[in-house]
Write a protein that holds these residues in place. Structure first.
Motif, PDB file in Angstrom:
ATOM      1  N   ALA A   1       0.871  -1.381  -0.085  1.00 38.91           N
ATOM      2  CA  ALA A   1      -0.010   0.085   0.003  1.00 38.91           C
ATOM      3  C   ALA A   1       0.832   1.306  -0.072  1.00 38.91           C
ATOM      4  N   ASP A   2       2.110   1.234   0.283  1.00 42.61           N
ATOM      5  CA  ASP A   2       2.773   2.285   0.331  1.00 42.61           C
ATOM      6  C   ASP A   2       3.400   2.709  -0.845  1.00 42.61           C
ATOM      7  N   SER A   3       3.183   1.784  -2.004  1.00 42.23           N
ATOM      8  CA  SER A   3       3.671   2.036  -3.464  1.00 42.23           C
ATOM      9  C   SER A   3       5.158   2.115  -3.433  1.00 42.23           C
ATOM     10  N   ARG A   4       5.716   1.474  -2.527  1.00 41.91           N
ATOM     11  CA  ARG A   4       7.320   1.257  -2.480  1.00 41.91           C
ATOM     12  C   ARG A   4       7.868   0.255  -2.126  1.00 41.91           C
ATOM     13  N   THR A   5       7.182  -0.657  -1.492  1.00 45.48           N
ATOM     14  CA  THR A   5       7.865  -2.181  -0.891  1.00 45.48           C
ATOM     15  C   THR A   5       7.097  -2.806  -1.987  1.00 45.48           C
ATOM     16  N   LEU A   6       7.924  -4.019  -2.631  1.00 45.90           N
ATOM     17  CA  LEU A   6       7.912  -4.815  -3.624  1.00 45.90           C
ATOM     18  C   LEU A   6       8.043  -6.211  -3.251  1.00 45.90           C
TER      19      LEU A   6
ATOM     20  N   PRO B   1       8.966  -6.451  11.678  1.00 46.71           N
ATOM     21  CA  PRO B   1       9.232  -5.278  11.310  1.00 46.71           C
ATOM     22  C   PRO B   1      10.186  -5.001  10.088  1.00 46.71           C
ATOM     23  N   ALA B   2      11.185  -6.078   9.747  1.00 45.34           N
ATOM     24  CA  ALA B   2      11.977  -5.918   8.932  1.00 45.34           C
ATOM     25  C   ALA B   2      11.587  -6.024   7.315  1.00 45.34           C
ATOM     26  N   ILE B   3      10.597  -6.488   7.223  1.00 43.62           N
ATOM     27  CA  ILE B   3       9.782  -6.690   5.995  1.00 43.62           C
ATOM     28  C   ILE B   3       8.725  -6.135   5.708  1.00 43.62           C
ATOM     29  N   LYS B   4       8.113  -5.317   6.936  1.00 42.75           N
ATOM     30  CA  LYS B   4       6.768  -4.416   6.852  1.00 42.75           C
ATOM     31  C   LYS B   4       6.879  -3.456   5.772  1.00 42.75           C
ATOM     32  N   PRO B   5       5.967  -3.197   4.807  1.00 41.45           N
ATOM     33  CA  PRO B   5       5.976  -1.908   4.113  1.00 41.45           C
ATOM     34  C   PRO B   5       6.080  -0.450   4.971  1.00 41.45           C
ATOM     35  N   ASP B   6       6.160   0.576   4.265  1.00 43.22           N
ATOM     36  CA  ASP B   6       5.998   1.639   5.272  1.00 43.22           C
ATOM     37  C   ASP B   6       4.668   1.639   5.742  1.00 43.22           C
ATOM     38  N   PRO B   7       4.313   2.314   6.717  1.00 44.16           N
ATOM     39  CA  PRO B   7       2.962   2.626   7.387  1.00 44.16           C
ATOM     40  C   PRO B   7       2.076   3.645   6.462  1.00 44.16           C
ATOM     41  N   VAL B   8       0.987   3.360   6.407  1.00 42.84           N
ATOM     42  CA  VAL B   8      -0.037   4.208   5.338  1.00 42.84           C
ATOM     43  C   VAL B   8      -1.437   4.546   6.471  1.00 42.84           C
ATOM     44  N   ALA B   9      -2.099   5.413   5.805  1.00 45.36           N
ATOM     45  CA  ALA B   9      -3.435   5.798   6.444  1.00 45.36           C
ATOM     46  C   ALA B   9      -4.245   5.450   5.242  1.00 45.36           C
TER      47      ALA B   9
END
Length: 704
Positions: free
Chosen positions: A410-415, A492-500
């Motif tokens: 959802a952060d459009s950054r983490t694939l 945490p190490a493989i989580k995407p950035d937090p979103v709202a």
């Protein structure tokens, strides 16, 4: 045992799944297996190694895919692609003949001349075939640093040489192998030099801080069956799970045809989740007598992206379609037209994911510029809603083996994606990589998700809701029959950035009835739209996803209404948020009063704060569109301080607003002003939050 399968119709792919037993895709560009933006010198477990950066010559190369880089000399460049595991790989150099000749060789160069106190040659198949190694200095002089007296298989795939002569600067190495001495194919995965004499070892690039125990939780009999459940797609809010089911009598076509099913997370005591509901066939028109599969769900939770194109005659063809859920059900799937979209081989299924903003599709396909079997490509949506020709994500992601099942968080950054070409545990592992800029070609080095998630088989179909708390995936280990759907708690190490997630209705400010409109988000202080969504009263609330730790401006527009602009400050939020926010639009008509929520001033001053110009410019646009419009601008303050200074402050503030409009070309006789000071509060003045509501500027349309 039944396996994932591939079905064909008129040479076009129908099913998105395969057995994954021998897939391929690629990484190299020209002579480089690894990209230029990665350092040639890599810190291994116990020393600095400079891996070869260019291929100078080779005796022969095994034939791979016609358009790829498989088995070429370039695959011996950069860091090892197979080791520490062994076995044949298209990401390593191999001579043309399986049982090769006695004088096969490869010559490579290094970006930085170095005193080679150690030479490392990685043989991923049949280690022991290296018979001679020449080091070449900057003057072109050859130095014999190794010559085998006997040829025999070696258990360690790393051949480490410690030259006696280290006075010269090594610029190239020429490695000779006797391909006929050890039966079967011979391969070299990587060639490196080091100034460190401590023996080099090679490790997997694994995500850091992996928990000791990661539990894969089977979702149980309400979701899984004795048949096959694969390719989970979780809605952004995490409450609806879509998946593809095979070998089930309730499938529309036949029990051995694939259908899309779904299950919802039911609420228990106190609204807390109690479990997944009994799975339901999504029905027609998404499911038909052919093979059907879902591959993505838009942020709004009502737009499904599907494998294949639904033809008018009821048949299916290669491509992507989307269907929208309305109050009456799902719409007939419509093709997402992608320019020059194809797969070179029928055997390769199409896998894809759609970005959270809906404007990009990442595809796993084999094309003429693919490095092997399948690579990951990106296609961008055009103004006419068609899609551009796919472009490769680049050499950090793609390898000379296969890349498949992409998922963009959802952060459009983490694939997250599955690859057979990055070092792993099986014949396809799940990796994570992060986009480093806006180019879509600059990615972090992929990290393996580790042995608790990846197995010695094919692993994939990773999907994560916007909250980033759990991941869903398919696995056969611990299943009720065939592949089942599992979930695991993300570390945490493989989580995407937090979103709202921001969701709500757009309402008429007077009638409070929902009105169809467009909602655009931009970064505070910038004009370029980040996301754009439509709100339709028929389908329900609008939804958009925004990364936290930034400040945004939301603008809702509708013809005939004054746009509403609101600032959304997420700059201090470091965790997932679910925000409900209704937006109100005021109709442009005589007598309408509109509060300008973003026309803000410094405390006790009449200087406009940054961001006020956006809303004032909307007022200018409105007055230019309606040249006979006349306005009354009114200024209000809170009750802090004495009466007279507050009245003077209100007068100064409306004067500043009027002067802004005059500078934009609005004639002064079209604007009246009135200062009320603290005399007309709309909220109590007991707290600062309430006082902020009273410090406002309003305008009333006197004439239209």
């Amino acid at each position: 045992m039944l396996t994932r399968r591939i079905l064909f119709f008129s040479c076009l792919l129908i099913s998105p799944f395969s057995g994954h037993t021998q897939s391929t895709g690629t990484r190299s560009a020209e002579s480089q297996k690894r990209p230029n933006n990665l350092a040639d010198t890599q810190q291994q477990s116990n020393g600095n190694v400079q891996w070869a950066s260019r291929a100078i010559g080779v005796s022969s190369e095994k034939k791979g895919e016609p358009y790829g880089e498989q088995y070429k000399a370039s695959q011996a460049l950069g860091r090892p692609s197979k080791l520490p595991n062994t076995g044949e790989s298209p990401c390593a150099w191999a001579p043309f003949y399986a049982d090769g000749t006695a004088d096969e060789w490869i010559q490579v160069g290094f970006a930085k001349p170095m005193h080679a106190r150690q030479v490392v040659i990685a043989e991923n198949v049949n280690p022991g075939s290296v018979v001679r190694v020449l080091a070449i200095d900057s003057k072109g002089t050859e130095h014999l640093i190794y010559e085998a007296t006997t040829i025999q298989a070696r258990p360690d795939p790393l051949l480490r040489l410690f030259p006696k002569d280290t006075a010269f600067l090594c610029t190239q190495l020429k490695v000779f192998i006797n391909g006929a001495a050890l039966k079967g194919i011979n391969q070299i995965d990587a060639i490196g030099i080091s100034e460190d004499s401590k023996p080099v070892s090679v490790n997997l690039s694994i995500s850091k801080d992996i928990p000791k125990e990661i539990k894969k939780e089977n979702l149980g009999k309400t979701v899984n069956s004795a048949g096959q459940e694969v390719a989970p797609v979780i809605s952004p809010d995490g409450r609806t799970l879509y998946f593809t089911r095979n070998f089930n009598k309730a499938n529309i076509g036949a029990s051995d045809r694939q259908d899309v099913w779904y299950s919802t997370l039911e609420s228990g005591v106190g609204g807390n989740p109690s479990g997944w509901s009994e799975a339901v066939n999504i029905g027609s028109p998404i499911n038909n007598t052919g093979d059907n599969a879902i591959s993505g769900m838009a942020t709004d939770g009502r737009t499904a992206y599907l494998i294949n194109v639904y033809r008018p005659d009821g048949g299916m063809s290669f491509g992507i379609s989307k269907s929208i859920r309305t109050k009456t059900g799902w719409s007939q799937p419509v093709e997402c037209r992608i320019a020059n979209n194809y797969n070179l081989h029928e055997k390769n299924q199409l896998e894809f994911c759609v970005s959270p903003d809906g404007h990009a599709i990442i595809l796993a396909v084999q094309r003429k510029d693919t490095k092997g079997d399948r690579d990951l490509y990106i296609s961008f949506q055009k103004a006419d809603n068609s899609w551009q020709e796919p472009v490769s994500l680049g050499n950090v992601i793609n390898t000379a083996d296969f890349e498949s099942s992409p998922f963009l968080a959802a952060d459009s950054r983490t694939l997250y994606f599955t690859s057979g070409g990055h070092p792993g545990y099986g014949n396809g592992d799940i990796f994570v990589s992060r986009r480093l800029d806006d180019s879509w070609s600059n990615w972090s080095e992929p990290e393996n998700l580790g042995p608790a998630i990846n197995t010695n088989e094919w692993d994939g179909y990773f999907t994560i809701p916007a909250s980033g708390d759990y991941a869903y995936l398919s696995s056969r280990s611990g299943s009720l029959g065939e592949d089942d759907i599992f979930r695991l708690k993300l570390y945490p190490a493989i989580k995407p950035d937090p979103v709202a997630i921001i969701s709500g209705l757009v309402l008429d400010s007077k009638t409070k009835k929902p009105i169809a409109s467009e909602i655009v988000s931009t970064l505070f202080g910038e004009q370029k739209p980040l996301t754009k969504v439509d709100f339709s009263p028929e389908t329900g609330e609008f939804k958009l996803i925004l990364p936290t730790q930034k400040t945004y401006v939301l603008t809702a527009t509708k013809e005939g209404y004054f746009p509403t602009i609101e600032t959304l400050d997420l700059s201090k939020d470091k965790r997932f948020r679910d925000i409900k926010k209704n937006l109100y639009l005021a109709k442009i008509e005589a007598g309408q009063t509109i509060t300008m929520r973003e026309v803000l001033f410094q405390q006790s001053q009449f200087t406009l704060l940054p961001g006020a110009d956006a809303e004032l410019d909307k007022m200018v646009d409105m007055m230019e569109t309606h040249p006979t419009m006349e306005l009354l601008i009114e200024g209000h303050t809170d009750n802090q301080g004495d009466w007279e200074p507050n009245m003077k402050l209100a007068e100064d503030r409306v004067r500043v607003v009027k002067e802004y409009l005059l500078k934009k070309g609005i004639k002064p006789d079209r604007i009246q002003t009135k200062a009320w000071g603290p005399s007309k509060p709309i909220a109590s003045n007991e707290t600062e939050e309430k006082r902020k509501l009273n410090r406002r500027v309003e305008f009333t349309i006197l004439k239209l």
